[in-house]
Design a protein around this motif. Structure first.
Motif, PDB file in Angstrom:
ATOM      1  N   LEU A 207       0.834  -1.199   0.000  1.00 47.55           N
ATOM      2  CA  LEU A 207       0.000   0.000   0.000  1.00 47.55           C
ATOM      3  C   LEU A 207       0.871   1.252   0.000  1.00 47.55           C
ATOM      4  O   LEU A 207       0.615   2.207  -0.745  1.00 47.55           O
ATOM      5  N   ILE A 208       1.915   1.249   0.815  1.00 51.21           N
ATOM      6  CA  ILE A 208       2.813   2.396   0.893  1.00 51.21           C
ATOM      7  C   ILE A 208       3.470   2.672  -0.456  1.00 51.21           C
ATOM      8  O   ILE A 208       3.611   3.830  -0.881  1.00 51.21           O
ATOM      9  N   TYR A 224      12.112   6.294   1.591  1.00 54.57           N
ATOM     10  CA  TYR A 224      11.592   5.070   2.204  1.00 54.57           C
ATOM     11  C   TYR A 224      12.689   4.382   3.003  1.00 54.57           C
ATOM     12  O   TYR A 224      13.775   4.116   2.470  1.00 54.57           O
ATOM     13  N   VAL A 225      12.406   4.119   4.273  1.00 55.86           N
ATOM     14  CA  VAL A 225      13.342   3.394   5.131  1.00 55.86           C
ATOM     15  C   VAL A 225      12.568   2.312   5.869  1.00 55.86           C
ATOM     16  O   VAL A 225      11.531   2.582   6.493  1.00 55.86           O
ATOM     17  N   GLN A 226      13.062   1.084   5.805  1.00 60.89           N
ATOM     18  CA  GLN A 226      12.439  -0.049   6.480  1.00 60.89           C
ATOM     19  C   GLN A 226      13.227  -0.334   7.760  1.00 60.89           C
ATOM     20  O   GLN A 226      14.414  -0.662   7.712  1.00 60.89           O
ATOM     21  N   ALA A 239      20.628   6.097   7.275  1.00 62.72           N
ATOM     22  CA  ALA A 239      19.685   5.757   6.210  1.00 62.72           C
ATOM     23  C   ALA A 239      18.820   6.967   5.849  1.00 62.72           C
ATOM     24  O   ALA A 239      18.569   7.237   4.671  1.00 62.72           O
ATOM     25  N   LEU A 240      18.365   7.700   6.850  1.00 57.24           N
ATOM     26  CA  LEU A 240      17.544   8.877   6.592  1.00 57.24           C
ATOM     27  C   LEU A 240      18.328   9.942   5.829  1.00 57.24           C
ATOM     28  O   LEU A 240      17.826  10.528   4.857  1.00 57.24           O
ATOM     29  N   ASP A 298       8.755   2.266   7.450  1.00 56.40           N
ATOM     30  CA  ASP A 298       8.037   0.993   7.473  1.00 56.40           C
ATOM     31  C   ASP A 298       8.549   0.141   8.631  1.00 56.40           C
ATOM     32  O   ASP A 298       9.698   0.273   9.052  1.00 56.40           O
ATOM     33  N   GLU A 299       7.681  -0.734   9.142  1.00 62.08           N
ATOM     34  CA  GLU A 299       8.030  -1.626  10.260  1.00 62.08           C
ATOM     35  C   GLU A 299       8.392  -0.824  11.511  1.00 62.08           C
ATOM     36  O   GLU A 299       9.410  -1.062  12.168  1.00 62.08           O
TER      37      GLU A 299
END
Length: 525
Positions: A207-208, A224-226, A239-240, A298-299
């Motif tokens: 969905l994202i 996007y970072v999981q 990561a950001l 995410d997560e």
């Protein structure tokens, strides 16, 4: 009878392909049209190795496989090293799968590279069946005694398109959730931070990805970072910064002066100072990007302190990641106060408590109210039916009995992954039977054979895992559900609010998943 301009153009294009590929083109055309299918569009591309066709399927193919639109055909004559980016033309070209008249559930690749099938059968790249025809086989006459209808049947017996554990990126392969995509896109595009929360494998990540594509169309950047893909809080900070730097690079910008985390080529350089410098780096990058940006995490359960960790170090890691998100909140608020370009957060996880609970562990939750929480429930019946129908078409199954859909909905309550897993096991059973017809008409008996299995890879096993993950974050609600199941009564709705939101229970507290009820009555817990 005089031919039309369109017919003349088609004949000219087919002659162009025959001149370009004289050793196999005429044999390809004969094969494609042998069962009364017709080549209705053709074009030679600038790259000598690439050409394209679309084939109007015969009535027999339409009836048997449900392929009613034109079949896209990509010709790629690279002798070796056929690149995945070339094959992506099947997805992205307006002349092939992106054409309004093209079928979205089947395609043909004509290739010279004998390794082409390792790409076309890679489910991470393509989620629909691709019939691969090798140019050498055409030259050698291997397709003179067969037809398109037979080869489609053989192709569909070789792939299971229900059995996909990867998140979905392409809109044509994403089913339902229209209202969720629209709502999340709107909230993110106006700078509202929001979290989407739901059951394990309910489709949050897919969905994202759809929301990010919609944001891109609106001119809003996103990163996007999981969180389950980063090692610790320092890795999250890097990561950001790294993902934000890629946005600036793609916009043609340059690395900010005095950057201590990026070299001149936008590569991360780590010297142990990320915890001190990362906010400065983010502000400098955002200033140069000079457009709205959505940070997608995410997560987020990996930054939620609520769950009892296995050891102190894991709990400490959660706290530190949570602190990074707190700092992001401060950055977002600062930019809002200055009326800078909009910066917002789009988060996804199972536990909404990261934003919903004001007090945790006897102290204020610094993320309380940072993002509004939106539950992701089960798929509505119509959306689930469309998903099952299309994936069945791609896998050589036909779901043409409404009782089959009713049974799937009752068994799994509209949970997309559990439903797909059940259908995947049906495909496996059909493919194991050499006498089975293609397509196979799925019956209640086919499904009941799957429902009865409790093996490790069974939908029943996945149902247990899904509930246990829910139980980790919502133990009181899980206990109420287990008691209600064993008592044979609905749970008190006020005691299972998240279970209702996520689709485990109906509005009156009744358990919506027959598979889960059966497992709970067996004593799972």
């Amino acid at each position: 009878m005089a031919i039309t301009h369109r017919q003349a153009k088609l004949q000219e294009s087919k002659l162009g392909i025959e001149r370009r590929y004289p050793d196999f083109a005429s044999k390809l055309f004969s094969f494609l049209e042998r069962d009364e299918s017709t080549i209705c569009w053709a074009n030679t591309w600038n790259d000598y190795h690439l050409s394209a066709l679309r084939v109007a399927p015969s009535d027999a193919i339409r009836r048997q496989f449900g392929i009613s639109n034109e079949i896209p055909v990509l010709i790629a004559t690279y002798e070796s090293s056929l690149q995945p980016r070339v094959l992506r033309q099947l997805d992205t070209s307006k002349e092939l799968r992106e054409s309004a008249s093209a079928d979205k559930d089947f395609a043909i690749l004509v290739a010279a590279d004998r390794n082409a099938e390792q790409f076309t059968k890679d489910r991470t790249r393509f989620s629909y069946p691709i019939l691969t025809i090798y140019t050498n086989d055409l030259r050698d006459g291997k397709f003179t005694a067969t037809n398109l209808r037979s080869e489609i049947a053989q192709s569909m017996r070789s792939m299971n398109h229900f059995d996909n554990s990867n998140e979905i990126h392409h809109a044509a392969d994403f089913f339902g959730r229209v209202q969720d995509v629209e709502a999340l896109t709107h909230l993110a595009s106006v700078g509202q931070s929001v979290g989407i929360f739901g059951l394990r494998r309910a489709g949050k990540t897919s969905l994202i990805h759809q929301v990010r594509q919609q944001l891109e169309r609106k001119g809003t950047e996103s990163i996007y970072v999981q969180l389950n893909g980063v090692v610790d809080a320092d890795d999250l900070r890097q990561a950001l910064v790294g993902e934000t730097a890629m946005v600036l690079r793609n916009k043609g910008g340059t690395v900010p002066e005095n950057s201590g985390m990026l070299d001149k080529s936008f590569n991360l350089t780590y010297d142990g100072t990320a915890a001190k410098r990362w906010m400065y780096e983010m502000e400098a990058l955002l200033h140069q990007i000079n457009s709205d940006l959505v940070i997608v995490l995410d997560e987020t359960d990996h930054a939620n302190e609520e769950i009892a960790a296995d050891d102190e170090s894991e709990f400490g890691d959660r706290q530190q990641m949570n602190l990074v998100i707190q700092h992001l909140r401060g950055l977002i608020q600062k930019r809002s106060d200055r009326s800078d370009n909009k910066l917002s957060l789009l988060a996804a996880g199972t536990a909404a408590s990261i934003f919903e609970k004001s007090i945790r562990f006897g102290r204020d939750n610094q993320l309380f109210g940072f993002a509004s929480s939106r539950p992701l429930g089960s798929m509505p019946r119509d959306e689930m039916r469309e998903m099952v129908r299309v994936l069945g078409k791609r896998s050589g199954l036909k779901f043409d009995d409404h009782r089959v859909f009713d049974s799937l909905l009752e068994e799994y309550g509209g949970h997309p992954h559990l439903t797909r897993q059940a259908c995947a096991r049906v495909v496996e059973n059909v493919q194991a039977d050499p006498e089975a017809d293609v397509p196979h008409h799925v019956s209640i008996q086919d499904l009941e054979a799957v429902y009865g299995s409790t093996a490790e890879n069974s939908p029943t096993h996945a149902t247990r895992q899904t509930f246990r993950n829910f139980e980790q974050w919502y133990p009181d609600e899980a206990a109420a559900i287990m008691k209600a199941a064993t008592d044979g009564q609905p749970a008190e709705p006020n005691h299972v609010t998240h279970a209702i939101d996520f689709g485990i229970c109906g509005p009156k507290g009744n358990l919506r998943q027959r598979a889960l009820r059966r497992e709970l009555c067996r004593g799972m817990g």
